[in-house]
Structure formats: C-alpha cells, structure tokens
Scaffold this motif. Structure first.
Motif, PDB file in Angstrom:
ATOM      1  N   ALA A 111       8.859  -4.552  45.007  1.00  0.00           N
ATOM      2  CA  ALA A 111       9.543  -3.300  44.670  1.00  0.00           C
ATOM      3  C   ALA A 111      10.048  -3.317  43.233  1.00  0.00           C
ATOM      4  CB  ALA A 111      10.702  -3.068  45.642  1.00  0.00           C
ATOM      5  N   LEU A 112      10.657  -4.422  42.808  1.00  0.00           N
ATOM      6  CA  LEU A 112      11.169  -4.504  41.436  1.00  0.00           C
ATOM      7  C   LEU A 112      10.028  -4.541  40.418  1.00  0.00           C
ATOM      8  CD1 LEU A 112      14.083  -7.085  41.907  1.00  0.00           C
ATOM      9  CD2 LEU A 112      14.277  -4.626  41.518  1.00  0.00           C
ATOM     10  N   SER A 113       8.993  -5.304  40.708  1.00  0.00           N
ATOM     11  CA  SER A 113       7.894  -5.434  39.752  1.00  0.00           C
ATOM     12  C   SER A 113       7.143  -4.117  39.589  1.00  0.00           C
ATOM     13  CB  SER A 113       6.940  -6.537  40.215  1.00  0.00           C
ATOM     14  OG  SER A 113       5.843  -6.673  39.332  1.00  0.00           O
ATOM     15  N   VAL A 114       6.804  -3.460  40.699  1.00  0.00           N
ATOM     16  CA  VAL A 114       6.070  -2.191  40.621  1.00  0.00           C
ATOM     17  C   VAL A 114       6.921  -1.133  39.937  1.00  0.00           C
ATOM     18  CG1 VAL A 114       5.058  -0.325  41.984  1.00  0.00           C
ATOM     19  CG2 VAL A 114       4.619  -2.708  42.603  1.00  0.00           C
ATOM     20  N   GLY A 115       8.207  -1.069  40.285  1.00  0.00           N
ATOM     21  CA  GLY A 115       9.078  -0.078  39.658  1.00  0.00           C
ATOM     22  C   GLY A 115       9.213  -0.271  38.160  1.00  0.00           C
ATOM     23  N   LEU A 119       7.806   2.155  35.206  1.00  0.00           N
ATOM     24  CA  LEU A 119       8.771   2.734  34.277  1.00  0.00           C
ATOM     25  C   LEU A 119       8.423   2.399  32.832  1.00  0.00           C
ATOM     26  CD1 LEU A 119      11.439   4.271  33.889  1.00  0.00           C
ATOM     27  CD2 LEU A 119      12.635   2.089  34.138  1.00  0.00           C
ATOM     28  N   LEU A 120       8.146   1.140  32.559  1.00  0.00           N
ATOM     29  CA  LEU A 120       7.814   0.743  31.188  1.00  0.00           C
ATOM     30  C   LEU A 120       6.487   1.348  30.740  1.00  0.00           C
ATOM     31  CD1 LEU A 120       8.849  -3.033  31.272  1.00  0.00           C
ATOM     32  CD2 LEU A 120      10.088  -1.134  30.216  1.00  0.00           C
ATOM     33  N   GLY A 121       5.492   1.344  31.623  1.00  0.00           N
ATOM     34  CA  GLY A 121       4.200   1.908  31.252  1.00  0.00           C
ATOM     35  C   GLY A 121       4.267   3.400  30.990  1.00  0.00           C
ATOM     36  N   THR A 122       4.999   4.127  31.831  1.00  0.00           N
ATOM     37  CA  THR A 122       5.120   5.572  31.645  1.00  0.00           C
ATOM     38  C   THR A 122       5.896   5.902  30.377  1.00  0.00           C
ATOM     39  OG1 THR A 122       5.055   5.890  34.043  1.00  0.00           O
ATOM     40  CG2 THR A 122       5.897   7.714  32.712  1.00  0.00           C
ATOM     41  N   ALA A 123       7.000   5.187  30.153  1.00  0.00           N
ATOM     42  CA  ALA A 123       7.803   5.444  28.953  1.00  0.00           C
ATOM     43  C   ALA A 123       6.999   5.168  27.686  1.00  0.00           C
ATOM     44  CB  ALA A 123       9.064   4.586  28.991  1.00  0.00           C
ATOM     45  N   ALA A 124       6.277   4.044  27.666  1.00  0.00           N
ATOM     46  CA  ALA A 124       5.492   3.719  26.470  1.00  0.00           C
ATOM     47  C   ALA A 124       4.373   4.728  26.255  1.00  0.00           C
ATOM     48  CB  ALA A 124       4.921   2.310  26.602  1.00  0.00           C
ATOM     49  N   LYS A 202       2.813  -9.006  32.436  1.00  0.00           N
ATOM     50  CA  LYS A 202       1.348  -8.915  32.498  1.00  0.00           C
ATOM     51  C   LYS A 202       0.865  -7.696  33.282  1.00  0.00           C
ATOM     52  CE  LYS A 202       0.496 -11.782  36.592  1.00  0.00           C
ATOM     53  NZ  LYS A 202      -0.316 -10.777  37.291  1.00  0.00           N
ATOM     54  N   GLY A 203       1.772  -6.961  33.968  1.00  0.00           N
ATOM     55  CA  GLY A 203       1.352  -5.835  34.780  1.00  0.00           C
ATOM     56  C   GLY A 203       1.608  -4.469  34.179  1.00  0.00           C
ATOM     57  N   TRP A 204       2.638  -4.355  33.316  1.00  0.00           N
ATOM     58  CA  TRP A 204       2.974  -3.029  32.815  1.00  0.00           C
ATOM     59  C   TRP A 204       1.921  -2.447  31.865  1.00  0.00           C
ATOM     60  CZ3 TRP A 204       3.810  -1.016  27.977  1.00  0.00           C
ATOM     61  CH2 TRP A 204       3.935  -1.913  26.923  1.00  0.00           C
ATOM     62  N   PRO A 205       1.140  -3.261  31.121  1.00  0.00           N
ATOM     63  CA  PRO A 205       0.096  -2.634  30.280  1.00  0.00           C
ATOM     64  C   PRO A 205      -0.939  -1.865  31.094  1.00  0.00           C
ATOM     65  CG  PRO A 205       0.547  -4.848  29.509  1.00  0.00           C
ATOM     66  CD  PRO A 205       1.263  -4.703  30.801  1.00  0.00           C
ATOM     67  N   PHE A 206      -1.209  -2.290  32.332  1.00  0.00           N
ATOM     68  CA  PHE A 206      -2.144  -1.516  33.161  1.00  0.00           C
ATOM     69  C   PHE A 206      -1.564  -0.145  33.479  1.00  0.00           C
ATOM     70  CE2 PHE A 206      -3.516  -0.201  37.438  1.00  0.00           C
ATOM     71  CZ  PHE A 206      -4.871  -0.050  37.199  1.00  0.00           C
ATOM     72  N   VAL A 253       0.592   3.604  41.689  1.00  0.00           N
ATOM     73  CA  VAL A 253       1.602   2.884  42.468  1.00  0.00           C
ATOM     74  C   VAL A 253       0.945   2.098  43.600  1.00  0.00           C
ATOM     75  CG1 VAL A 253       3.572   3.203  44.016  1.00  0.00           C
ATOM     76  CG2 VAL A 253       3.469   4.450  41.872  1.00  0.00           C
ATOM     77  N   LEU A 254      -0.059   2.676  44.254  1.00  0.00           N
ATOM     78  CA  LEU A 254      -0.734   1.975  45.337  1.00  0.00           C
ATOM     79  C   LEU A 254      -1.464   0.733  44.824  1.00  0.00           C
ATOM     80  CD1 LEU A 254      -1.615   1.828  48.288  1.00  0.00           C
ATOM     81  CD2 LEU A 254      -3.536   3.329  47.716  1.00  0.00           C
ATOM     82  N   VAL A 255      -2.154   0.853  43.709  1.00  0.00           N
ATOM     83  CA  VAL A 255      -2.876  -0.292  43.146  1.00  0.00           C
ATOM     84  C   VAL A 255      -1.906  -1.381  42.713  1.00  0.00           C
ATOM     85  CG1 VAL A 255      -4.361  -1.034  41.255  1.00  0.00           C
ATOM     86  CG2 VAL A 255      -4.864   1.085  42.469  1.00  0.00           C
TER      87      VAL A 255
END
Length: 330
Positions: A111-115, A119-124, A202-206, A253-255
């Motif tokens: 939950a924390l990692s996906v959120g 958030l970081l990916g959308t903001a960037a 390593k996940g937010w750039p996706f 979010v599902l991926v």
C-alpha cells in the motif's frame, strides 16, 4: 405514323459459381480466419512451457507431502490432501502465525509503495508537461532507475545502507547530525523503511512514464478554456487531469500492485536469504519455507494461496473499476 422498334434490353448474364471457385473461396476464408491463431501459436507455446506447466506442477505439489526425502522423485511423494493448506492457515501454530505476519507486512508495504510510486510519478509527469529549458534532460534522468538492472541498483542501495561506511548514515548522522549514533538499516525495524525506499526509487519512474504518456491524450484546449474561466492549477488538475487519467490510473495501480506484492528480487538482493522480521515479505517468506526447511509441499500450498488471493483482488478490482467507468459514462 411510323412505329419505332424497341430493342429489348438484355439482362447481364449471371455467372454461375463453379464448385472449384467455391472451394477456393472457402479455403481462402479459412486461411484468413486461422492467420491470427497461427501467429499467436509461438507465444502460446512459450507461455505454456514457461508459466502454465510450472504453475500446474506447483498446484500438484501442494497436495503432496513433499520434503527433502522425495526431491529426486517428487511424483512418488505421499498424498497429503489439504494438510499443507491446513498447516498454512492454522494461525494458532507457528507456521500460520509467521505466514499471517508476513502477509500483513506485505499488505502494508504494498500500500505504501504503490501509493508513493503513483504520487511521485503523477506529480513529476504533470510538472514536466510544461515547456522549459532542460525538460528533456530531467525526463531522461527520471527514467534512469527504471532502466538500471534490478540487481545492480539494489546492490548499490545495500552498500549505501551499510551502518559504518554507508552513504545514508554519512549524510544523516555525520553531516546533518540526526541521531545519537549511526542507524542499522538492514536489520531491525528500520529494514522495512529501507526496503520501502528502494522499492519506491525503482518503481516510481514506471508510474511517471505511464502517466506522462496518458497526459499526451488530453487536449490543451481544455486547460486554456479552464484558465480563461479563472480556474487555477489545482482546479485544473482536479477537474481535468485526474478525471482524464482515470483509465490510465486504473491499469497503472493494478500493475504496480501485482509487481510490488510479488516482488522477490528486491528483498532477496537487499537482505539475502533471511530477511528481518520487519521486512519479511510473503514472496521471500515462501522461498524460505520451501528452500530452507525443505518442505516444498507447504511452500507450494502457500504459493497457491497467494495466487488465489491475487486473483480475487484482481477480479474485484476490475469489477469495481469497470462498473465505475460505466456509471461515469452514463
């Protein structure tokens, strides 16, 4: 009075279809219909060999008392029925309690990692939509964590989290003076936060790449019209950007959820074969239950339970999101 002779109009002759022409047409139609299946056949065979066959073997192993004594010939292991599942779900015993604790830790971590990734990916992605000098360089830099091999990136973070000579403690403790002594990041309670930092990094750039692609489909005229009506940046994001990105975010979010919940490489490379209790993700827990205790029957039962849980969550999520999309369209 002379009569004009009327020439009868000849109807065009109807060409009768010969039996040979009909067979040729049917054969061509069958070839056209079979072409997609022929092109998909190599992928289907590869999927069968790589995923489906091992999965079915794992399901069969979950119903057997498969220990180290039957590794050479696992098919001869005695049939145990649902005993492995009963042991895994017995939360009053040690095996069930450890599995439940690992499951709850994984849920919190996911939950924390996906959120944070979303958030970081959308903001960037939103911030880099505007044209400014150096935007291309920033986009490239943001994608570096996603392009790096997982093992190289996680091993680098493992060195950075070292207590005595790691970069993290050097900055936090030596430079900023945070804490009375350097912290342990790879053992104890801090291991959860170290794992979360690596997963988000390593996940937010996706998420950034996916949202940035989705933003390209939003017409700029909508933002210009909203600006003329007096809508600020936050109202534009709330009423234009986020609703337009809903189909993209549903898939994203599902991926991210499936990748993070099943992540094995990150904790294994960061902590080794035995992760701390605070960072005991279920993927690594199943590995330990299988390859350290040599009880492959119980480990296979845990894997089947994990598969059923992910299928249930995925089905409910798709049902809710599809229903919500139809409701919004109406």
């Amino acid at each position: 009075m002379t009569q004009t002779a009327v020439t009868p109009v000849r109807e065009p002759a109807v060409r009768k279809a010969t039996p040979g022409g009909a067979r040729t047409a049917r054969r061509s139609r069958r070839r056209h219909l079979a072409l997609p299946y022929v092109l998909l056949l190599p992928a289907l065979v590869l999927e069968l060999l790589v995923h489906l066959v091992p999965m079915l073997m794992g399901v069969a192993m979950s119903f057997k008392e498969l220990t180290q004594f039957y590794i050479r010939d696992w098919a001869s292991a005695p049939w145990s029925g649902l005993d492995n599942f009963s042991v895994s779900l017995d939360f009053d015993a040690a095996v069930g309690q450890s599995l439940l604790r690992s499951f709850l830790t994984t849920c919190q971590f996911t939950a924390l990692s996906v959120g944070l990734c979303w958030l970081l990916g959308t903001a960037a992605a939103i911030l880099l939509q505007e044209n400014f000098r150096g935007r291309g360089i920033l986009r490239t830099l943001f994608l570096v964590p996603y392009a790096l091999p997982v093992y190289a990136a996680v091993i680098t973070w493992a060195f950075m989290f070292q207590r005595d000579n790691g970069l993290i403690n050097h900055v936090l403790h030596d430079q900023l003076g945070i804490g009375d002594s350097p912290a342990f990041w790879l053992i104890g309670d801090n291991s959860f936060w170290a794992l979360l930092v690596v997963s988000v990094w390593k996940g937010w750039p996706f998420a950034f790449l996916t949202v940035m692609a989705g933003l390209q489909n939003i017409p700029r005229d909508m933002y210009e019209a909203a600006a003329l009506d007096g809508a600020g940046i936050w109202k534009q994001i709330r009423h234009i950007t986020l609703p337009s990105l809903r189909p993209v975010n549903q898939v994203l979010v599902l991926v991210l959820f499936l990748w993070t919940f099943n992540d094995f490489n990150t904790p294994f490379v960061l902590f080794g074969e035995a992760a701390p209790e605070a960072a005991d993700l279920i993927s690594l827990h199943i590995y330990q239950s299988s390859f350290q205790t040599w009880n492959f029957g119980t480990g296979s039962a845990m894997s089947v339970l994990l598969l059923l849980f992910l299928l249930l969550v995925t089905g409910v999520y798709l049902l809710l999101t599809t229903r919500g999309r139809k409701t919004s369209d109406v």
